[in-house]
Write an enzyme that holds these catalytic residues in place. Structure first.
Site, mmCIF file in Angstrom:
data_model
loop_
_atom_site.group_PDB
_atom_site.id
_atom_site.type_symbol
_atom_site.label_atom_id
_atom_site.label_comp_id
_atom_site.label_asym_id
_atom_site.label_seq_id
_atom_site.Cartn_x
_atom_site.Cartn_y
_atom_site.Cartn_z
ATOM 1 N N SER A 153 0.774 -1.996 0.202
ATOM 2 C CA SER A 153 0.315 0.085 -0.119
ATOM 3 C C SER A 153 0.723 0.900 0.110
ATOM 4 C CB SER A 153 -0.625 0.248 1.389
ATOM 5 O OG SER A 153 -2.035 0.750 1.195
ATOM 6 N N ASP A 229 -9.950 -5.757 -3.655
ATOM 7 C CA ASP A 229 -9.034 -4.571 -2.678
ATOM 8 C C ASP A 229 -10.580 -3.240 -2.823
ATOM 9 O OD1 ASP A 229 -7.741 -2.405 -1.748
ATOM 10 O OD2 ASP A 229 -6.208 -3.176 -2.511
ATOM 11 N N HIS A 262 -6.808 -5.870 0.634
ATOM 12 C CA HIS A 262 -5.926 -4.924 1.101
ATOM 13 C C HIS A 262 -5.095 -5.515 2.228
ATOM 14 C CE1 HIS A 262 -4.268 -1.586 -0.032
ATOM 15 N NE2 HIS A 262 -3.742 -1.351 0.900
#
Length: 285
Positions: A153, A229, A262
């Site tokens: 991320s 995600d 995620h």
């Protein structure tokens, strides 16, 4: 003899015949005390090993990856150390988001060298990760100056950008769910405006979509992105990076992973493939 800023060991556990360690030290680059984690594989009992730098995402610290990823099993097999810095400077006097939001300030450095006050006083994370931490660790632990970089991320953004900006320092780059085009997404715009100022041209130096088009040396890159995600559509923009890489004729091992989100469940599923990807570039010659 006392070595200035030498890290203090504050925790150690045996793991897959190696050791998971946590250290504290005073950082000159950041002007505060920092903690970081290091997994030393069993091969360090006989000599030095190459290392993978892992950069974590928003709200994380140096322990998320070591506790949740399961990376140490494969790192022990491959003889690869794992270096896990914190995600931002911390402590008294370190600036934080005045609104108390999670996406700026503490835990949200975006791995840049900030140029704007009050952030520039402490938020020099690029210098910390690229220069200060490797110099400190390679002088004090059995680590070779052979490095790769990876992250998730915000940390995936950091891995891409620092790897591209410093191709002589890192043999290879990988990322899970990276913020691939930060100058065009809400997270990145907020952070870059604060840390780097209003001139958007200065933002491009920390945007992987721009860096990949500059020409010159680019280390091998692997990216994995989950299709489920929740941040894919409005924050990550991997398709922009794919298009930029194609235009620049840069090879990018990009994988969409159907149904993955995620979370660290996603990272734990594919971390072995990433470590094996990096290991092929980590020989001494």
């Amino acid at each position: 003899m006392t070595i200035p800023n030498f890290p203090d060991l504050i925790g150690q556990q045996k793991l897959f015949e190696g050791t998971q360690n946590r250290f504290r030290h005073r950082s000159d680059a950041l002007g505060c005390e920092m903690t970081f984690s290091v997994y030393l594989p069993p091969q360090t009992e006989k000599g030095s090993v190459p290392c993978l730098y892992w950069l974590s995402g928003l709200t994380c610290n140096d322990e998320n990856f070591s506790l949740k990823s399961g990376a140490q099993r494969v790192a022990a097999e491959l003889g690869l150390a794992l270096i896990i810095p914190d995600t931002s400077p911390r402590g008294e006097g370190v600036a934080e988001d005045p609104e108390g939001q999670y996406d700026l300030g503490l835990g949200a450095s975006f791995y840049v060298n900030a140029t704007q006050e009050p952030w520039s006083n402490h938020y020099q994370m690029e210098s910390y990760i690229v220069d200060e931490l490797p110099r400190l660790l390679e002088a004090s632990l059995p680590l070779q100056p052979i490095r790769a970089i990876s992250g998730h991320s915000m940390g995936g953004h950091g891995a891409l950008v620092l790897g591209m900006r410093h191709p002589k320092r890192f043999r290879s780059i990988s990322a899970f769910s990276p913020i691939a085009n930060p100058s065009a997404c809400p997270w990145g715009i907020k952070a870059f405006r604060a840390y780097l100022g209003p001139d958007q041209d200065s933002w491009l130096a920390y945007d992987a979509c721009h860096l990949i088009t500059r020409g010159g040396e680019t280390p091998p890159i692997r990216i994995d992105q989950g299709t489920a995600d929740s941040f894919l559509k409005n924050q990550l923009f991997p398709e922009n990076l794919l298009q930029a890489a194609q235009k620049a004729n840069v090879l990018l091992d990009f994988n969409y992973r159907d149904g993955y989100d995620h979370s660290y469940y996603f990272i734990a599923t594919f971390i072995e493939a990433h470590l094996r990807f990096h290991a092929q570039f980590m020989s001494a010659h």
